[in-house]
Enzyme design. Structure first.
Site, PDB file in Angstrom:
ATOM      1  N   LEU A  82       0.839  -1.202   0.000  1.00 12.62           N
ATOM      2  CA  LEU A  82       0.000   0.000   0.000  1.00 12.62           C
ATOM      3  C   LEU A  82       0.869   1.246   0.000  1.00 12.62           C
ATOM      4  CD1 LEU A  82      -2.714  -0.783   2.741  1.00 12.62           C
ATOM      5  CD2 LEU A  82      -2.900  -1.102   0.264  1.00 12.62           C
ATOM      6  N   ASN A 129       6.851   0.837  13.436  1.00  8.54           N
ATOM      7  CA  ASN A 129       8.086   1.489  13.862  1.00  8.54           C
ATOM      8  C   ASN A 129       8.629   2.369  12.738  1.00  8.54           C
ATOM      9  OD1 ASN A 129       8.968  -1.103  12.572  1.00  8.54           O
ATOM     10  ND2 ASN A 129      11.015  -0.414  13.110  1.00  8.54           N
ATOM     11  N   ARG A 135       1.815  11.461  10.181  1.00  8.72           N
ATOM     12  CA  ARG A 135       1.454  11.885   8.828  1.00  8.72           C
ATOM     13  C   ARG A 135       0.706  10.788   8.072  1.00  8.72           C
ATOM     14  NH1 ARG A 135       4.386  11.202   4.285  1.00  8.72           N
ATOM     15  NH2 ARG A 135       6.343  10.878   5.414  1.00  8.72           N
ATOM     16  N   ASP A 193      17.123  -3.207  19.301  1.00 11.49           N
ATOM     17  CA  ASP A 193      15.958  -3.532  18.483  1.00 11.49           C
ATOM     18  C   ASP A 193      15.264  -4.790  18.985  1.00 11.49           C
ATOM     19  OD1 ASP A 193      16.212  -1.368  16.799  1.00 11.49           O
ATOM     20  OD2 ASP A 193      17.440  -2.421  15.342  1.00 11.49           O
TER      21      ASP A 193
END
Length: 348
Positions: free
Chosen positions: A65, A89, A97, A160
């Protein structure tokens, strides 16, 4: 076959590289249906290599997408309406946004849980926050390595990976609450929380952490790596019972209490180093393990994998490390990593 404990849970992921994808893969291993929402060019980790991508994305579906378009946003809303959670993330400004917060998605689904994994929190700005940068910023690098050498980084992505585990926990906790909402996980905060007893010692007693040779523990003695006749041995003596048994096997006299061993650290380490020099690391491991002493020869990753073949699973064409969560009666089905945009939904 018994369904996974997370069967029926539908999770969207808008992630890249490691923290987000690893978090959702852990959930997929436990039976969750994970749909990976990727931009037209795909997750950046696809560029690193196929095996890398597979290691953090097995068992998922992929839909492509462009979330910067009206059509992409419409499809995101459709997916969110049927999802239990979304994990993302990206930079905070990009998350907002692209409408990947609870405030943006609640109009599609009041009960959706939105998890944001960022460097410094959703309100913490967009400063770069890669794994190594966070290790440096939180004191982890300063605590790692030899005291006479430079700060050192571990040989894997500790920030991470730790953030991924934390994000998965936060996502599940909010789902269990029965309420939708925003979960905020910052890499910086995760690593500071992992310095728990180090931070507590400083905050409460003013004890500044320092590096010790061979990664020695700040209190327990002996608890560190030691050279041997061949290879290094990790020895972790945390109470006097361990010491008594070890000292008898190693032929060391004295230092019966932890308080004395901590006070006379250098003497103890000299005595242990001399004793361990009489045998190899693997020899000591074979001698100490049956006695219940915490000890292990330092192995390379290939050696460790050879010694534990049961942890290796197959996911499509890839051999990977399986889920660390073992649940009685449930055997994960490890699907292959998805091809980019392989999920076809109505209207495509």
């Amino acid at each position: 076959m018994t369904p996974g404990p997370l069967a029926g849970l539908r999770i969207l992921e808008v992630g890249h590289i490691l923290a987000g994808p690893f978090a959702t893969m852990l959930l997929a291993d436990l039976g969750a249906e994970v749909t990976k929402v990727e931009p037209p060019g795909g997750d950046l980790s696809r560029q690193v290599g196929d095996a890398y991508f597979a290691s953090i994305n097995r068992g998922k579906r992929s839909i492509c997408l462009d979330l910067g378009t009206d059509q992409g946003q419409e499809r995101l809303g459709e997916l969110a309406a049927d999802a239990h959670a979304l994990l993302v993330n990206l930079k905070p400004s990009v998350i907002r946004r692209l409408g990947l917060t609870y405030d943006s998605l609640r109009r599609h689904n009041e009960r959706i849980v939105c998890v944001a994994v960022t460097g410094y929190g959703l309100d913490g700005g967009d400063d770069p926050a890669f794994d190594y940068v966070i290790q440096a910023a939180t004191g982890v690098a300063a605590l790692t390595g030899d005291p006479d050498g430079p700060p050192t980084l571990p040989g894997y992505s500790s920030v991470d990976n730790s953030a991924a585990l934390t994000a998965a926990l936060g996502l599940l906790a909010q789902i269990v609450s029965g309420r939708g909402g925003q979960v905020d996980v910052a890499l910086r905060d995760v690593m500071l929380s992992q310095l728990n007893y180090r931070a507590s010692a400083y905050l409460n007693d003013g004890v500044e952490p320092r590096r010790l040779p061979f990664g020695a523990h700040s209190y327990y003695v002996p608890a560190q790596l030691f050279p041997t006749a061949a290879g290094h041995l990790a020895l972790f003596i945390t109470h006097d019972g361990f010491w008594k048994t070890f000292a008898a096997e190693a032929g060391i006299a004295g230092f019966p209490t932890m308080a004395e061993r901590a006070e006379r650290r250098d003497e103890v380490l000299d005595a242990v180093t001399r004793a361990l020099s009489t045998d190899t690391a693997k020899g000591w491991e074979a001698r100490l393990r049956p006695l219940g002493i915490p000890a292990a020869a330092v192995r390379t990753l290939p050696e460790a994998l050879e010694a534990t073949p049961e942890v290796v699973v197959r996911a499509g064409d890839y051999r990977l490390i399986g889920s660390p969560v073992r649940i009685a009666g449930y055997e994960p089905v490890y699907g292959p990593p998805p091809a980019l945009g392989s999920l076809v939904v109505d209207g495509d």
